[in-house]
Design a protein around this motif. Structure first.
Motif, PDB file in Angstrom:
ATOM      1  N   THR A 188       0.846  -1.180   0.000  1.00 17.71           N
ATOM      2  CA  THR A 188       0.000   0.000   0.000  1.00 17.71           C
ATOM      3  C   THR A 188       0.886   1.235   0.000  1.00 17.71           C
ATOM      4  O   THR A 188       2.016   1.187   0.451  1.00 17.71           O
ATOM      5  CB  THR A 188      -0.939   0.002   1.225  1.00 17.71           C
ATOM      6  N   GLU A 189       0.380   2.308  -0.522  1.00 17.02           N
ATOM      7  CA  GLU A 189       1.146   3.546  -0.477  1.00 17.02           C
ATOM      8  C   GLU A 189       0.855   4.249   0.840  1.00 17.02           C
ATOM      9  O   GLU A 189      -0.240   4.124   1.388  1.00 17.02           O
ATOM     10  CB  GLU A 189       0.780   4.437  -1.667  1.00 17.02           C
ATOM     11  N   GLY A 220      -7.347   4.361   7.351  1.00 20.36           N
ATOM     12  CA  GLY A 220      -6.134   3.972   6.648  1.00 20.36           C
ATOM     13  C   GLY A 220      -5.005   4.982   6.692  1.00 20.36           C
ATOM     14  O   GLY A 220      -4.075   4.893   5.909  1.00 20.36           O
ATOM     15  N   LEU A 221      -5.066   5.938   7.591  1.00 24.41           N
ATOM     16  CA  LEU A 221      -4.000   6.943   7.652  1.00 24.41           C
ATOM     17  C   LEU A 221      -2.752   6.365   8.301  1.00 24.41           C
ATOM     18  O   LEU A 221      -2.831   5.597   9.255  1.00 24.41           O
ATOM     19  CB  LEU A 221      -4.462   8.171   8.444  1.00 24.41           C
ATOM     20  N   HIS A 222      -1.604   6.780   7.790  1.00 22.53           N
ATOM     21  CA  HIS A 222      -0.320   6.345   8.336  1.00 22.53           C
ATOM     22  C   HIS A 222       0.423   7.467   9.047  1.00 22.53           C
ATOM     23  O   HIS A 222       1.308   7.209   9.860  1.00 22.53           O
ATOM     24  CB  HIS A 222       0.569   5.785   7.219  1.00 22.53           C
ATOM     25  N   TYR A 243       2.873   9.198  -2.427  1.00 18.99           N
ATOM     26  CA  TYR A 243       2.007   9.150  -1.258  1.00 18.99           C
ATOM     27  C   TYR A 243       0.566   9.440  -1.662  1.00 18.99           C
ATOM     28  O   TYR A 243       0.317  10.193  -2.600  1.00 18.99           O
ATOM     29  CB  TYR A 243       2.415  10.215  -0.233  1.00 18.99           C
ATOM     30  N   SER A 244      -0.356   8.870  -0.928  1.00 17.63           N
ATOM     31  CA  SER A 244      -1.749   9.252  -1.044  1.00 17.63           C
ATOM     32  C   SER A 244      -1.971  10.339   0.000  1.00 17.63           C
ATOM     33  O   SER A 244      -1.596  10.166   1.159  1.00 17.63           O
ATOM     34  CB  SER A 244      -2.641   8.042  -0.755  1.00 17.63           C
ATOM     35  N   THR A 245      -2.524  11.473  -0.401  1.00 20.06           N
ATOM     36  CA  THR A 245      -2.666  12.578   0.534  1.00 20.06           C
ATOM     37  C   THR A 245      -4.124  12.976   0.726  1.00 20.06           C
ATOM     38  O   THR A 245      -4.921  12.933  -0.213  1.00 20.06           O
ATOM     39  CB  THR A 245      -1.878  13.819   0.060  1.00 20.06           C
ATOM     40  N   ARG A 246      -4.440  13.322   1.945  1.00 18.45           N
ATOM     41  CA  ARG A 246      -5.728  13.922   2.307  1.00 18.45           C
ATOM     42  C   ARG A 246      -5.401  15.300   2.836  1.00 18.45           C
ATOM     43  O   ARG A 246      -4.401  15.487   3.521  1.00 18.45           O
ATOM     44  CB  ARG A 246      -6.423  13.102   3.400  1.00 18.45           C
ATOM     45  N   ASN A 259      -0.438   6.773   3.367  1.00 20.00           N
ATOM     46  CA  ASN A 259      -1.586   7.658   3.323  1.00 20.00           C
ATOM     47  C   ASN A 259      -1.408   8.715   4.409  1.00 20.00           C
ATOM     48  O   ASN A 259      -1.443   8.391   5.595  1.00 20.00           O
ATOM     49  CB  ASN A 259      -2.863   6.843   3.547  1.00 20.00           C
ATOM     50  N   ASP A 312     -11.464   7.902   8.364  1.00 17.97           N
ATOM     51  CA  ASP A 312     -10.519   7.232   7.466  1.00 17.97           C
ATOM     52  C   ASP A 312      -9.539   6.416   8.295  1.00 17.97           C
ATOM     53  O   ASP A 312      -8.583   6.948   8.841  1.00 17.97           O
ATOM     54  CB  ASP A 312      -9.762   8.264   6.623  1.00 17.97           C
TER      55      ASP A 312
END
Length: 158
Positions: free
Chosen positions: A31-32, A77-79, A57-60, A34, A75
């Motif tokens: 996974t990338e 799935g945040l890292h 990266y996946s960004t919010r 997040n 969410d």
């Protein structure tokens, strides 16, 4: 594989091949990362988001502390979370305190501030902040900090 191998030798060979494969892919990221970036300065928030998006990266993005807390709440799935300290509705410190109540302390968070002082640093330490960055910072400083925290927390190497 030779046709004259015994069943036991065949099983051992297949097991060894599987073990080599598992060792090879064990460091692959499925996974990338997040990350959530919260800052009331729209241009800064979007620019920082673009920097990380270009690095895979996946960004919010959140415009204030209240929106950041809502994203964390919805969410799973945040890292990593990056919060500006001085924001409307909820400051970065207040948002981090709420985030710590919502999720495990293990979610790494970075606080950033253009007005960094002893009080902010002390509050950040009390909230188990992974890092505190003084604005302005270089792209190398922020990306290096994020990469280091992700490596320590998840074993990721970007």
């Amino acid at each position: 594989m030779a046709a004259n191998w015994t069943a036991g030798e065949t099983i051992l060979w297949e097991f060894d091949a599987c073990l080599r494969f598992v060792r090879r892919v064990a460091t692959v990221h499925w996974t990338e990362p997040n990350i959530l970036i919260a800052d009331d300065d729209r241009d800064f928030r979007e620019s920082l988001g673009e920097v990380f998006a270009r690095r895979g990266y996946s960004t919010r993005l959140a415009a204030d502390g209240r929106e950041a807390v809502q994203i964390v709440q919805n969410d799973g799935g945040l890292h990593l979370v990056i919060l500006d300290v001085h924001m409307p509705r909820l400051s970065g410190i207040e948002a981090l305190a709420e985030i710590r109540q919502l999720v495990a302390v293990s979610l790494p968070c970075i606080l950033m501030s253009a007005q960094l002082d002893e009080t902010i640093v002390r509050q950040a330490e009390q909230l188990n902040t992974a890092s505190v960055l003084a604005k302005p910072f270089t792209l190398r400083a922020v990306t290096g900090t994020v990469e280091q925290i992700l490596a320590q927390s998840y074993g990721w190497k970007m």
